[in-house]
Design a protein around this motif. Structure first.
Motif, PDB file in Angstrom:
ATOM      1  N   ALA A  66       0.812  -1.217   0.000  1.00 39.77           N
ATOM      2  CA  ALA A  66       0.000   0.000   0.000  1.00 39.77           C
ATOM      3  C   ALA A  66       0.850   1.273   0.000  1.00 39.77           C
ATOM      4  O   ALA A  66       0.321   2.365  -0.165  1.00 39.77           O
ATOM      5  CB  ALA A  66      -0.931  -0.001   1.210  1.00 39.77           C
ATOM      6  N   ARG A  67       2.167   1.133   0.224  1.00 34.33           N
ATOM      7  CA  ARG A  67       3.064   2.302   0.293  1.00 34.33           C
ATOM      8  C   ARG A  67       4.253   2.092  -0.638  1.00 34.33           C
ATOM      9  O   ARG A  67       5.371   1.815  -0.202  1.00 34.33           O
ATOM     10  CB  ARG A  67       3.573   2.478   1.728  1.00 34.33           C
ATOM     11  N   PRO A  68       4.074   2.235  -1.948  1.00 35.28           N
ATOM     12  CA  PRO A  68       5.146   1.926  -2.901  1.00 35.28           C
ATOM     13  C   PRO A  68       6.371   2.835  -2.811  1.00 35.28           C
ATOM     14  O   PRO A  68       7.438   2.458  -3.278  1.00 35.28           O
ATOM     15  CB  PRO A  68       4.465   2.053  -4.267  1.00 35.28           C
ATOM     16  N   PHE A  69       6.252   4.016  -2.203  1.00 31.30           N
ATOM     17  CA  PHE A  69       7.392   4.925  -2.104  1.00 31.30           C
ATOM     18  C   PHE A  69       8.081   4.854  -0.748  1.00 31.30           C
ATOM     19  O   PHE A  69       9.029   5.573  -0.496  1.00 31.30           O
ATOM     20  CB  PHE A  69       6.961   6.362  -2.414  1.00 31.30           C
ATOM     21  N   GLN A  70       7.592   3.996   0.132  1.00 36.47           N
ATOM     22  CA  GLN A  70       8.229   3.828   1.442  1.00 36.47           C
ATOM     23  C   GLN A  70       9.414   2.890   1.289  1.00 36.47           C
ATOM     24  O   GLN A  70       9.314   1.847   0.664  1.00 36.47           O
ATOM     25  CB  GLN A  70       7.229   3.254   2.447  1.00 36.47           C
ATOM     26  N   MET A  71      10.532   3.256   1.864  1.00 37.02           N
ATOM     27  CA  MET A  71      11.732   2.424   1.774  1.00 37.02           C
ATOM     28  C   MET A  71      11.836   1.462   2.958  1.00 37.02           C
ATOM     29  O   MET A  71      12.475   0.425   2.852  1.00 37.02           O
ATOM     30  CB  MET A  71      12.967   3.305   1.649  1.00 37.02           C
ATOM     31  N   SER A  72      11.236   1.808   4.094  1.00 37.28           N
ATOM     32  CA  SER A  72      11.209   0.899   5.245  1.00 37.28           C
ATOM     33  C   SER A  72      10.342  -0.306   4.914  1.00 37.28           C
ATOM     34  O   SER A  72       9.438  -0.233   4.082  1.00 37.28           O
ATOM     35  CB  SER A  72      10.635   1.603   6.475  1.00 37.28           C
ATOM     36  N   GLN A  73      10.643  -1.404   5.579  1.00 39.23           N
ATOM     37  CA  GLN A  73       9.855  -2.620   5.399  1.00 39.23           C
ATOM     38  C   GLN A  73       9.128  -2.938   6.685  1.00 39.23           C
ATOM     39  O   GLN A  73       9.496  -2.467   7.753  1.00 39.23           O
ATOM     40  CB  GLN A  73      10.765  -3.768   4.983  1.00 39.23           C
ATOM     41  N   ASN A  74       8.085  -3.752   6.581  1.00 40.57           N
ATOM     42  CA  ASN A  74       7.301  -4.149   7.741  1.00 40.57           C
ATOM     43  C   ASN A  74       7.263  -5.665   7.848  1.00 40.57           C
ATOM     44  O   ASN A  74       7.651  -6.385   6.930  1.00 40.57           O
ATOM     45  CB  ASN A  74       5.871  -3.590   7.641  1.00 40.57           C
ATOM     46  N   VAL A  75       6.798  -6.136   8.989  1.00 42.68           N
ATOM     47  CA  VAL A  75       6.634  -7.568   9.227  1.00 42.68           C
ATOM     48  C   VAL A  75       5.169  -7.914   8.988  1.00 42.68           C
ATOM     49  O   VAL A  75       4.274  -7.221   9.480  1.00 42.68           O
ATOM     50  CB  VAL A  75       7.040  -7.943  10.668  1.00 42.68           C
ATOM     51  N   PHE A  76       4.952  -8.970   8.227  1.00 45.04           N
ATOM     52  CA  PHE A  76       3.603  -9.455   7.937  1.00 45.04           C
ATOM     53  C   PHE A  76       3.481 -10.875   8.466  1.00 45.04           C
ATOM     54  O   PHE A  76       4.459 -11.626   8.494  1.00 45.04           O
ATOM     55  CB  PHE A  76       3.334  -9.418   6.434  1.00 45.04           C
ATOM     56  N   VAL A  77       2.274 -11.240   8.871  1.00 47.55           N
ATOM     57  CA  VAL A  77       2.029 -12.581   9.415  1.00 47.55           C
ATOM     58  C   VAL A  77       1.024 -13.299   8.521  1.00 47.55           C
ATOM     59  O   VAL A  77       0.004 -12.739   8.121  1.00 47.55           O
ATOM     60  CB  VAL A  77       1.559 -12.536  10.888  1.00 47.55           C
ATOM     61  N   ILE A  78       1.377 -14.531   8.177  1.00 49.01           N
ATOM     62  CA  ILE A  78       0.510 -15.404   7.399  1.00 49.01           C
ATOM     63  C   ILE A  78      -0.040 -16.442   8.370  1.00 49.01           C
ATOM     64  O   ILE A  78       0.723 -17.086   9.084  1.00 49.01           O
ATOM     65  CB  ILE A  78       1.289 -16.134   6.291  1.00 49.01           C
ATOM     66  N   ASP A  79      -1.354 -16.604   8.403  1.00 47.40           N
ATOM     67  CA  ASP A  79      -1.984 -17.634   9.232  1.00 47.40           C
ATOM     68  C   ASP A  79      -2.422 -18.751   8.296  1.00 47.40           C
ATOM     69  O   ASP A  79      -3.350 -18.578   7.506  1.00 47.40           O
ATOM     70  CB  ASP A  79      -3.176 -17.049   9.991  1.00 47.40           C
ATOM     71  N   PHE A  80      -1.743 -19.889   8.337  1.00 45.90           N
ATOM     72  CA  PHE A  80      -2.040 -20.991   7.429  1.00 45.90           C
ATOM     73  C   PHE A  80      -3.401 -21.621   7.709  1.00 45.90           C
ATOM     74  O   PHE A  80      -4.024 -22.174   6.814  1.00 45.90           O
ATOM     75  CB  PHE A  80      -0.949 -22.061   7.485  1.00 45.90           C
ATOM     76  N   ALA A  81      -3.870 -21.555   8.956  1.00 46.41           N
ATOM     77  CA  ALA A  81      -5.155 -22.157   9.297  1.00 46.41           C
ATOM     78  C   ALA A  81      -6.320 -21.383   8.693  1.00 46.41           C
ATOM     79  O   ALA A  81      -7.313 -21.970   8.272  1.00 46.41           O
ATOM     80  CB  ALA A  81      -5.306 -22.259  10.808  1.00 46.41           C
ATOM     81  N   THR A  82      -6.212 -20.062   8.643  1.00 49.66           N
ATOM     82  CA  THR A  82      -7.304 -19.237   8.117  1.00 49.66           C
ATOM     83  C   THR A  82      -7.018 -18.694   6.727  1.00 49.66           C
ATOM     84  O   THR A  82      -7.928 -18.211   6.060  1.00 49.66           O
ATOM     85  CB  THR A  82      -7.579 -18.043   9.051  1.00 49.66           C
ATOM     86  N   GLY A  83      -5.755 -18.712   6.304  1.00 44.86           N
ATOM     87  CA  GLY A  83      -5.378 -18.156   5.011  1.00 44.86           C
ATOM     88  C   GLY A  83      -5.249 -16.641   5.028  1.00 44.86           C
ATOM     89  O   GLY A  83      -5.102 -16.016   3.992  1.00 44.86           O
ATOM     90  N   SER A  84      -5.272 -16.044   6.215  1.00 47.11           N
ATOM     91  CA  SER A  84      -5.216 -14.582   6.299  1.00 47.11           C
ATOM     92  C   SER A  84      -3.780 -14.072   6.272  1.00 47.11           C
ATOM     93  O   SER A  84      -2.842 -14.764   6.656  1.00 47.11           O
ATOM     94  CB  SER A  84      -5.931 -14.093   7.560  1.00 47.11           C
ATOM     95  N   LEU A  85      -3.642 -12.839   5.823  1.00 45.75           N
ATOM     96  CA  LEU A  85      -2.364 -12.132   5.780  1.00 45.75           C
ATOM     97  C   LEU A  85      -2.585 -10.789   6.454  1.00 45.75           C
ATOM     98  O   LEU A  85      -3.503 -10.056   6.092  1.00 45.75           O
ATOM     99  CB  LEU A  85      -1.914 -11.927   4.329  1.00 45.75           C
ATOM    100  N   GLY A  86      -1.773 -10.471   7.454  1.00 42.32           N
ATOM    101  CA  GLY A  86      -1.926  -9.203   8.153  1.00 42.32           C
ATOM    102  C   GLY A  86      -0.580  -8.573   8.448  1.00 42.32           C
ATOM    103  O   GLY A  86       0.450  -9.249   8.472  1.00 42.32           O
ATOM    104  N   ARG A  87      -0.602  -7.277   8.685  1.00 44.94           N
ATOM    105  CA  ARG A  87       0.633  -6.568   9.016  1.00 44.94           C
ATOM    106  C   ARG A  87       0.836  -6.640  10.523  1.00 44.94           C
ATOM    107  O   ARG A  87      -0.056  -6.340  11.298  1.00 44.94           O
ATOM    108  CB  ARG A  87       0.560  -5.125   8.557  1.00 44.94           C
TER     109      ARG A  87
END
Length: 167
Positions: A99-120
């Motif tokens: 959502a922030r293509p001009f941001q140079m910092s990176q964030n941590v995202f979590v994938i939940d394999f049980a629900t298939g969700s992806l969140g920051r």
């Protein structure tokens, strides 16, 4: 000169009991996959494949015995440094925020394999000081501005789940 060759070989070492293996790695080489938590906790390895120096990192998984190598499709620009939870239900990755293509910092995202969700999991922002004023804006938009006296970028490489896996 006479060489003595022996056909006697020592017996093979006794078989070790199987161990659970959770590992991650980086392999430099030219929607979320449905992985059950039990399967992920029992020997699945998560790693990155980077085909070229200028291409994004692809997230992959492979069974501990070297079989079933598969891509994990994920809606992130470049999912790096996968870190699995102990129970295998979740996976942390570091990536630029789509959502922030001009941001140079990176964030941590979590994938939940049980629900298939992806969140920051984190909300890091670029920080820069221009004419003595601190800005929390995407640094790539300010490149070339000679008034920048300092800046801070975030690139979380080492990540971990809490021992109980909830945080």
């Amino acid at each position: 000169m006479h060489r003595h060759t022996s056909t006697h070989r020592p017996p093979p070492p006794p078989a070790r009991p199987s161990r659970r293996i959770l590992a991650l790695g980086l392999l430099v080489h030219s929607a979320v996959l449905a992985v059950s938590p039990l399967e992920a906790a029992n020997g699945t390895l998560f790693y990155n494949r980077i085909p070229t120096a200028n291409s994004p990192a692809f997230l992959r998984r492979i069974d501990g015995d070297g079989t079933a190598d598969q891509a994990i499709p994920i809606n992130l620009p470049s999912a790096l440094n996968p870190t699995p939870s102990r129970d295998g239900r979740r996976l942390l990755v570091t990536s630029p925020d789509p959502a922030r293509p001009f941001q140079m910092s990176q964030n941590v995202f979590v994938i939940d394999f049980a629900t298939g969700s992806l969140g920051r999991a984190t909300t890091y922002q670029d920080e820069s000081v221009v004419d003595g004023v601190l800005f929390r804006s995407d640094l790539a938009q300010l490149l070339g501005d000679n008034r920048i006296s300092s800046y801070k970028l975030h690139n979380p490489i080492h990540k971990a789940f809490s021992p109980e896996g909830g945080r």
